[in-house]
Each structure stands twice: as structure tokens, then as C-alpha cells.
Design a protein around this motif. Structure first.
Motif, PDB file in Angstrom:
ATOM      1  N   VAL A  89      80.317  54.018  39.436  1.00 42.43           N
ATOM      2  CA  VAL A  89      80.589  54.746  40.674  1.00 42.43           C
ATOM      3  C   VAL A  89      79.983  56.135  40.550  1.00 42.43           C
ATOM      4  O   VAL A  89      80.175  56.804  39.542  1.00 42.43           O
ATOM      5  CB  VAL A  89      82.109  54.839  40.937  1.00 42.43           C
ATOM      6  CG1 VAL A  89      82.395  55.634  42.208  1.00 42.43           C
ATOM      7  CG2 VAL A  89      82.730  53.447  41.032  1.00 42.43           C
ATOM      8  N   SER A  90      79.232  56.552  41.571  1.00 43.95           N
ATOM      9  CA  SER A  90      78.597  57.868  41.590  1.00 43.95           C
ATOM     10  C   SER A  90      78.836  58.534  42.935  1.00 43.95           C
ATOM     11  O   SER A  90      79.033  57.862  43.945  1.00 43.95           O
ATOM     12  CB  SER A  90      77.083  57.737  41.390  1.00 43.95           C
ATOM     13  OG  SER A  90      76.795  57.120  40.172  1.00 43.95           O
ATOM     14  N   SER A  91      78.761  59.844  42.940  1.00 46.17           N
ATOM     15  CA  SER A  91      78.861  60.606  44.183  1.00 46.17           C
ATOM     16  C   SER A  91      77.748  60.192  45.137  1.00 46.17           C
ATOM     17  O   SER A  91      76.622  59.928  44.720  1.00 46.17           O
ATOM     18  CB  SER A  91      78.739  62.099  43.867  1.00 46.17           C
ATOM     19  OG  SER A  91      78.640  62.842  45.064  1.00 46.17           O
TER      20      SER A  91
ATOM     21  N   VAL B  41      81.079  57.396  47.926  1.00 47.24           N
ATOM     22  CA  VAL B  41      80.601  57.042  46.596  1.00 47.24           C
ATOM     23  C   VAL B  41      79.678  55.833  46.685  1.00 47.24           C
ATOM     24  O   VAL B  41      79.781  55.023  47.610  1.00 47.24           O
ATOM     25  CB  VAL B  41      81.765  56.756  45.612  1.00 47.24           C
ATOM     26  CG1 VAL B  41      82.567  58.027  45.330  1.00 47.24           C
ATOM     27  CG2 VAL B  41      82.676  55.665  46.115  1.00 47.24           C
TER      28      VAL B  41
ATOM     29  N   CYS C 113      88.363  57.015  42.004  1.00 44.35           N
ATOM     30  CA  CYS C 113      87.800  55.935  42.818  1.00 44.35           C
ATOM     31  C   CYS C 113      87.328  54.790  41.933  1.00 44.35           C
ATOM     32  O   CYS C 113      87.574  53.612  42.232  1.00 44.35           O
ATOM     33  CB  CYS C 113      86.650  56.456  43.671  1.00 44.35           C
ATOM     34  SG  CYS C 113      87.168  57.678  44.903  1.00 44.35           S
ATOM     35  N   ARG C 114      86.661  55.115  40.822  1.00 43.31           N
ATOM     36  CA  ARG C 114      86.182  54.083  39.901  1.00 43.31           C
ATOM     37  C   ARG C 114      87.355  53.260  39.360  1.00 43.31           C
ATOM     38  O   ARG C 114      87.293  52.027  39.307  1.00 43.31           O
ATOM     39  CB  ARG C 114      85.392  54.691  38.747  1.00 43.31           C
ATOM     40  CG  ARG C 114      84.788  53.604  37.831  1.00 43.31           C
ATOM     41  CD  ARG C 114      84.116  54.143  36.601  1.00 43.31           C
ATOM     42  NE  ARG C 114      85.125  54.694  35.708  1.00 43.31           N
ATOM     43  CZ  ARG C 114      85.211  55.987  35.356  1.00 43.31           C
ATOM     44  NH1 ARG C 114      84.334  56.850  35.792  1.00 43.31           N
ATOM     45  NH2 ARG C 114      86.168  56.394  34.548  1.00 43.31           N
TER      46      ARG C 114
ATOM     47  N   CYS D 191      85.926  56.292  49.820  1.00 44.33           N
ATOM     48  CA  CYS D 191      87.119  56.250  48.978  1.00 44.33           C
ATOM     49  C   CYS D 191      88.098  57.280  49.533  1.00 44.33           C
ATOM     50  O   CYS D 191      87.826  58.483  49.495  1.00 44.33           O
ATOM     51  CB  CYS D 191      86.719  56.570  47.542  1.00 44.33           C
ATOM     52  SG  CYS D 191      88.062  56.513  46.363  1.00 44.33           S
TER      53      CYS D 191
ATOM     54  N   VAL E 108      71.856  58.249  45.183  1.00 50.58           N
ATOM     55  CA  VAL E 108      73.040  58.996  44.782  1.00 50.58           C
ATOM     56  C   VAL E 108      72.851  60.465  45.143  1.00 50.58           C
ATOM     57  O   VAL E 108      71.822  61.060  44.858  1.00 50.58           O
ATOM     58  CB  VAL E 108      73.297  58.832  43.272  1.00 50.58           C
ATOM     59  CG1 VAL E 108      74.464  59.687  42.830  1.00 50.58           C
ATOM     60  CG2 VAL E 108      73.544  57.374  42.946  1.00 50.58           C
TER      61      VAL E 108
ATOM     62  N   VAL F 289      85.603  60.993  41.635  1.00 49.32           N
ATOM     63  CA  VAL F 289      84.778  59.827  41.304  1.00 49.32           C
ATOM     64  C   VAL F 289      85.529  58.949  40.307  1.00 49.32           C
ATOM     65  O   VAL F 289      85.575  57.726  40.443  1.00 49.32           O
ATOM     66  CB  VAL F 289      83.401  60.251  40.750  1.00 49.32           C
ATOM     67  CG1 VAL F 289      82.637  59.046  40.214  1.00 49.32           C
ATOM     68  CG2 VAL F 289      82.581  60.962  41.821  1.00 49.32           C
TER      69      VAL F 289
ATOM     70  N   VAL G 277      80.687  64.929  45.305  1.00 51.64           N
ATOM     71  CA  VAL G 277      82.054  64.490  45.037  1.00 51.64           C
ATOM     72  C   VAL G 277      82.411  64.919  43.611  1.00 51.64           C
ATOM     73  O   VAL G 277      81.709  64.576  42.662  1.00 51.64           O
ATOM     74  CB  VAL G 277      82.196  62.961  45.191  1.00 51.64           C
ATOM     75  CG1 VAL G 277      83.619  62.518  44.855  1.00 51.64           C
ATOM     76  CG2 VAL G 277      81.826  62.523  46.604  1.00 51.64           C
TER      77      VAL G 277
END
Length: 119
Positions: free
Chosen positions: A68-70, A86, A50-51, A107, A38, A47, A42
Motif C-alpha cells: 500500500v502506497s500513498s 492509496v 490502511c495496509r 481508505c 504513486v 498508510v 498520505v
């Protein structure tokens, strides 16, 4: 096989869940053994958007958890679109346990901040 799920704010268009994130029984892509590191970059609001889109796309496959992570810096694709890298991890529940899928995802968001694509 890909999933289709509508996302609010995207004009009624549906999004595809990348094949690497589908449950194993629905995907020809093998399980990821080592998730990508990670990386910061972002913003949290992107984030989060996107999640939410990924959660919606994965729900029809029985997802029990989506993380979800950057995974780097946001790229501008045009005046109206950006791509946010992500790292995604999805848990799918089954009778005998949990299957976890990991994959990096691009994303794509429009100028209003709505997710318009997942690659």
C-alpha cells in the motif's frame, strides 16, 4: 463478491475489500493492467493503518503479500472522518504461480485513526 473482515478499533464492524482487489476467480472485475502512479501526501501512519485493514480483509482469499502506497492528499470528509487515497497491490498465491491485483482505494478513517471503510 466482496470480503468481510473485522478490524480492531472499529467497533466490531467489518470492512469490504473492494471488488477490484479480489482474486480473479472471485471477481467479475478484470485485472488492472496499469497501476496508478504513486503520489506522496498520505502520512506513513495512515498508510500503515490502511495496509493492516486491507491485509486482514484479503487474508481469507489467500493473499501472500499486500503493498500500500500513498496516492495523493488526504481529504477531510467531516470533523470525525478522513479519506486517504492509496494505491494497493495484492499478491494471491496459487499452485501454478501468483496473481497480482492492483487498484486505487479510498481508505476512510475515524478521528481515532481506525480504518472504518474501504472504497
Amino acid at each position: 463478491m466482496t470480503s468481510r473482515a473485522g478490524v480492531a478499533g472499529n467497533g466490531g464492524r467489518s470492512l469490504d475489500l473492494p471488488p477490484a482487489l479480489l482474486p480473479f476467480e472471485d471477481s467479475a472485475i478484470p485485472l488492472a493492467v496499469h497501476p496508478i502512479e504513486v503520489l506522496p501526501g498520505v502520512p506513513d501512519n495512515i498508510v500503515r493503518a490502511c495496509r493492516e485493514a486491507i491485509e486482514q480483509a484479503a487474508a481469507q482469499f489467500g493473499a501472500t503479500s499486500v503493498r500500500v502506497s500513498s496516492a495523493g492528499s488526504v481529504r477531510r470528509l467531516s470533523r470525525q472522518r478522513i479519506s486517504a487515497p492509496v494505491q494497493v497491490s495484492i499478491d494471491y498465491g496459487y499452485q501454478n504461480g501468483v496473481e497480482t491485483r492492483h487498484a486505487p482505494v479510498g481508505c476512510e478513517l475515524n478521528a481515532k485513526g481506525s480504518v472504518i471503510g474501504l472504497t
